[in-house]
Write a protein that holds these residues in place. Sequence first.
Motif, mmCIF file in Angstrom:
data_model
loop_
_atom_site.group_PDB
_atom_site.id
_atom_site.type_symbol
_atom_site.label_atom_id
_atom_site.label_comp_id
_atom_site.label_asym_id
_atom_site.label_seq_id
_atom_site.Cartn_x
_atom_site.Cartn_y
_atom_site.Cartn_z
ATOM 1 N N PHE A 88 44.255 -73.907 -40.909
ATOM 2 C CA PHE A 88 43.106 -73.020 -41.096
ATOM 3 C C PHE A 88 43.245 -72.454 -42.492
ATOM 4 C CE2 PHE A 88 41.472 -68.638 -41.002
ATOM 5 C CZ PHE A 88 40.165 -68.857 -40.588
ATOM 6 N N SER A 89 42.279 -72.780 -43.354
ATOM 7 C CA SER A 89 42.409 -72.354 -44.744
ATOM 8 C C SER A 89 41.032 -72.013 -45.302
ATOM 9 C CB SER A 89 43.106 -73.437 -45.566
ATOM 10 O OG SER A 89 43.411 -72.963 -46.858
ATOM 11 N N ALA A 90 40.832 -72.297 -46.591
ATOM 12 C CA ALA A 90 39.608 -71.915 -47.289
ATOM 13 C C ALA A 90 38.374 -72.218 -46.443
ATOM 14 C CB ALA A 90 39.529 -72.659 -48.616
ATOM 15 N N PRO A 91 37.558 -71.210 -46.122
ATOM 16 C CA PRO A 91 36.450 -71.419 -45.185
ATOM 17 C C PRO A 91 35.299 -72.208 -45.796
ATOM 18 C CG PRO A 91 36.445 -69.160 -46.000
ATOM 19 C CD PRO A 91 37.699 -69.802 -46.536
ATOM 20 N N TYR A 92 34.658 -73.029 -44.948
ATOM 21 C CA TYR A 92 33.522 -73.825 -45.390
ATOM 22 C C TYR A 92 32.734 -74.271 -44.172
ATOM 23 C CZ TYR A 92 35.934 -78.042 -43.773
ATOM 24 O OH TYR A 92 36.553 -78.986 -42.997
ATOM 25 N N ALA A 93 31.526 -74.728 -44.421
ATOM 26 C CA ALA A 93 30.677 -75.269 -43.363
ATOM 27 C C ALA A 93 30.056 -76.554 -43.861
ATOM 28 C CB ALA A 93 29.592 -74.277 -42.964
ATOM 29 N N VAL A 94 29.611 -77.384 -42.929
ATOM 30 C CA VAL A 94 28.964 -78.646 -43.264
ATOM 31 C C VAL A 94 27.614 -78.715 -42.567
ATOM 32 C CG1 VAL A 94 31.095 -79.912 -43.683
ATOM 33 C CG2 VAL A 94 30.148 -79.831 -41.365
ATOM 34 N N GLY A 118 52.186 -63.928 -53.116
ATOM 35 C CA GLY A 118 51.968 -63.213 -51.867
ATOM 36 C C GLY A 118 50.608 -63.414 -51.244
ATOM 37 N N SER A 119 49.680 -64.060 -51.942
ATOM 38 C CA SER A 119 48.349 -64.280 -51.379
ATOM 39 C C SER A 119 48.418 -65.334 -50.274
ATOM 40 C CB SER A 119 47.366 -64.719 -52.460
ATOM 41 O OG SER A 119 47.770 -65.950 -53.034
ATOM 42 N N ILE A 120 47.571 -65.178 -49.276
ATOM 43 C CA ILE A 120 47.574 -66.110 -48.145
ATOM 44 C C ILE A 120 46.883 -67.410 -48.540
ATOM 45 C CG2 ILE A 120 46.654 -66.526 -45.821
ATOM 46 C CD1 ILE A 120 47.149 -63.590 -45.226
ATOM 47 N N LEU A 121 47.530 -68.527 -48.236
ATOM 48 C CA LEU A 121 46.975 -69.842 -48.508
ATOM 49 C C LEU A 121 46.348 -70.474 -47.276
ATOM 50 C CD1 LEU A 121 49.915 -71.238 -50.649
ATOM 51 C CD2 LEU A 121 47.618 -70.698 -51.491
ATOM 52 N N ARG A 122 46.996 -70.280 -46.119
ATOM 53 C CA ARG A 122 46.546 -70.981 -44.915
ATOM 54 C C ARG A 122 47.377 -70.530 -43.723
ATOM 55 N NH1 ARG A 122 49.794 -74.115 -48.058
ATOM 56 N NH2 ARG A 122 47.988 -74.805 -49.255
ATOM 57 N N ALA A 123 46.921 -70.932 -42.547
ATOM 58 C CA ALA A 123 47.746 -70.893 -41.346
ATOM 59 C C ALA A 123 47.902 -72.324 -40.870
ATOM 60 C CB ALA A 123 47.104 -70.034 -40.260
ATOM 61 N N LEU A 124 49.123 -72.755 -40.680
ATOM 62 C CA LEU A 124 49.369 -74.095 -40.167
ATOM 63 C C LEU A 124 48.951 -74.183 -38.709
ATOM 64 C CD1 LEU A 124 52.948 -74.819 -41.551
ATOM 65 C CD2 LEU A 124 50.790 -75.758 -42.401
ATOM 66 N N THR A 183 49.036 -70.052 -24.096
ATOM 67 C CA THR A 183 47.930 -70.930 -24.486
ATOM 68 C C THR A 183 48.043 -71.252 -25.964
ATOM 69 O OG1 THR A 183 45.526 -71.224 -24.243
ATOM 70 C CG2 THR A 183 46.280 -69.102 -25.102
ATOM 71 N N ASN A 184 47.113 -72.014 -26.489
ATOM 72 C CA ASN A 184 47.042 -72.299 -27.913
ATOM 73 C C ASN A 184 46.291 -71.146 -28.576
ATOM 74 O OD1 ASN A 184 46.460 -73.201 -30.510
ATOM 75 N ND2 ASN A 184 46.119 -75.324 -29.872
ATOM 76 N N HIS A 185 47.046 -70.137 -29.000
ATOM 77 C CA HIS A 185 46.416 -68.935 -29.567
ATOM 78 C C HIS A 185 45.742 -69.226 -30.904
ATOM 79 C CE1 HIS A 185 47.822 -66.206 -26.479
ATOM 80 N NE2 HIS A 185 49.027 -66.746 -26.571
ATOM 81 N N TYR A 186 46.233 -70.187 -31.623
ATOM 82 C CA TYR A 186 45.595 -70.617 -32.876
ATOM 83 C C TYR A 186 44.165 -71.090 -32.585
ATOM 84 C CZ TYR A 186 44.983 -73.959 -36.857
ATOM 85 O OH TYR A 186 44.538 -74.688 -37.938
ATOM 86 N N ALA A 187 44.012 -71.982 -31.614
ATOM 87 C CA ALA A 187 42.679 -72.463 -31.244
ATOM 88 C C ALA A 187 41.832 -71.334 -30.683
ATOM 89 C CB ALA A 187 42.802 -73.599 -30.227
ATOM 90 N N ARG A 188 42.437 -70.485 -29.868
ATOM 91 C CA ARG A 188 41.688 -69.360 -29.278
ATOM 92 C C ARG A 188 41.071 -68.488 -30.356
ATOM 93 N NH1 ARG A 188 43.059 -64.128 -28.710
ATOM 94 N NH2 ARG A 188 45.272 -64.474 -29.213
ATOM 95 N N LEU A 189 41.862 -68.125 -31.352
ATOM 96 C CA LEU A 189 41.382 -67.221 -32.394
ATOM 97 C C LEU A 189 40.312 -67.883 -33.259
ATOM 98 C CD1 LEU A 189 44.852 -65.734 -33.301
ATOM 99 C CD2 LEU A 189 42.891 -64.409 -32.470
ATOM 100 N N ILE A 190 40.510 -69.139 -33.605
ATOM 101 C CA ILE A 190 39.529 -69.815 -34.462
ATOM 102 C C ILE A 190 38.193 -69.938 -33.745
ATOM 103 C CG2 ILE A 190 38.953 -72.009 -35.567
ATOM 104 C CD1 ILE A 190 41.959 -72.292 -36.214
ATOM 105 N N HIS A 191 38.190 -70.405 -32.502
ATOM 106 C CA HIS A 191 36.930 -70.530 -31.773
ATOM 107 C C HIS A 191 36.228 -69.179 -31.630
ATOM 108 C CE1 HIS A 191 36.498 -74.704 -30.393
ATOM 109 N NE2 HIS A 191 37.826 -74.757 -30.411
ATOM 110 N N SER A 192 36.999 -68.136 -31.426
ATOM 111 C CA SER A 192 36.388 -66.813 -31.211
ATOM 112 C C SER A 192 35.691 -66.293 -32.457
ATOM 113 C CB SER A 192 37.454 -65.808 -30.764
ATOM 114 O OG SER A 192 38.323 -65.454 -31.838
#
Length: 390
Positions: free
Chosen positions: A166-172, A211-217, A343-352
């Motif tokens: 999960f990194s730089a936000p974008y849409a298609v 120190g800036s955030i690049l992404r979440a693996l 659960t997969n909290h990474y997926a939970r947070l992104i979908h939310s």
Amino acid sequence: MRTTRVLCTIATAAAVAVGTLTAVTPAQAAVPATIPLQITNNSGRGDAVYLYDLGTNLATGQQGWADANGTFHAWPAGGNPPTPAPDASIAGPGNGGSVTIRIPKFSGRIYFSYGQKLVFKLTTGGLVQPAVQNPSDPNRNILFNWSEYTLNDSGIWINSTQVDMFSAPYAVGVGTQTTGHLKAGGYNAVLNGLKAQAGGWAGLIQTAPNGSILRALSPGHGIETGALANTAMSDYVNRVWTRYTSSTLTVTPFADQPNTKYFGRVSGNVMNFTNSAGQVVTSFQKPDASSIFGCFNLLDAPNDLVRGPISRTLCAGYNRGTLLTTASQPDNNSADFYKDAVTNHYARLIHSQMVDGKAYAFAFDDVGNFESLVNNGNPASATMTLDPFN
């Protein structure tokens, strides 16, 4: 180190989607050799943007890149150790601006990076994709992301993806369809949610030297780095195993084939699936967290009509936490998703935090059509929007 599976994901999604499209008739115009892709920069950042269109030429099967005009260039031979790839970068738009490139009939990725060009190398087997879970990857400290697409004679499929990170936000978008936009404040909400989640989830976040955030693996890559334990899903798996030792899990993997069912029962360390005739058609060993988050290894999904579809369904059920909600899978009621504490909290947070609730947060997030994918059988153009980080 495990290779990423994202390109396989879009190919699978495209194959499924093709079956749902209206067949192209002779009266319809053929899909042109290239179509325009407009990239708009609404990020609010002042960094230079670099674009890359990399993939497989569907006419020849060659791997390579396309320039801004959509002209294909095959990669030269690589080496061992890997050799530098040709500079395939395309100048991207400044903040508030847009550029339009042409994309050819590819199955590939559109990369974009902020501030620095990406580093690509070639082995004797082809292109080395960035793998920032590896601390020595030359792209580890670059802010970047990518979209996946397939453009062929049947149309275009283009998605936003978080399967690897999960990194730089974008849409298609294509036609009137768009997907991938985060809610206002959604970028920080995902990251703050990971920081607050006990069990090592905060360790998925990678920062730059300043120190800036690049992404979440993704959690599968988090297991590779040691941020998450490979036992992260064990409690849930143990409960699934206990339940289906004495009851049956019914999997109906094809929405358009309701009479094709498989029946799972646990015996020792194995879950066996039988068909309606009572014949064992495939078996799965008790999966670890890596297999669940990556939908591979003990949950491998070959491109067949039995094991693969069952495995996809199981993978979605484990990641979403629905295997204990109902004994009939897939469970396509999103109200049931991510309710279990394990659960997969990474997926939970992104979908939310997605405007439309859709994301590609794990490889088979397309089970039930919860993936961030748009498609069009006769595309005139497509879009990518680089979104704000806040």
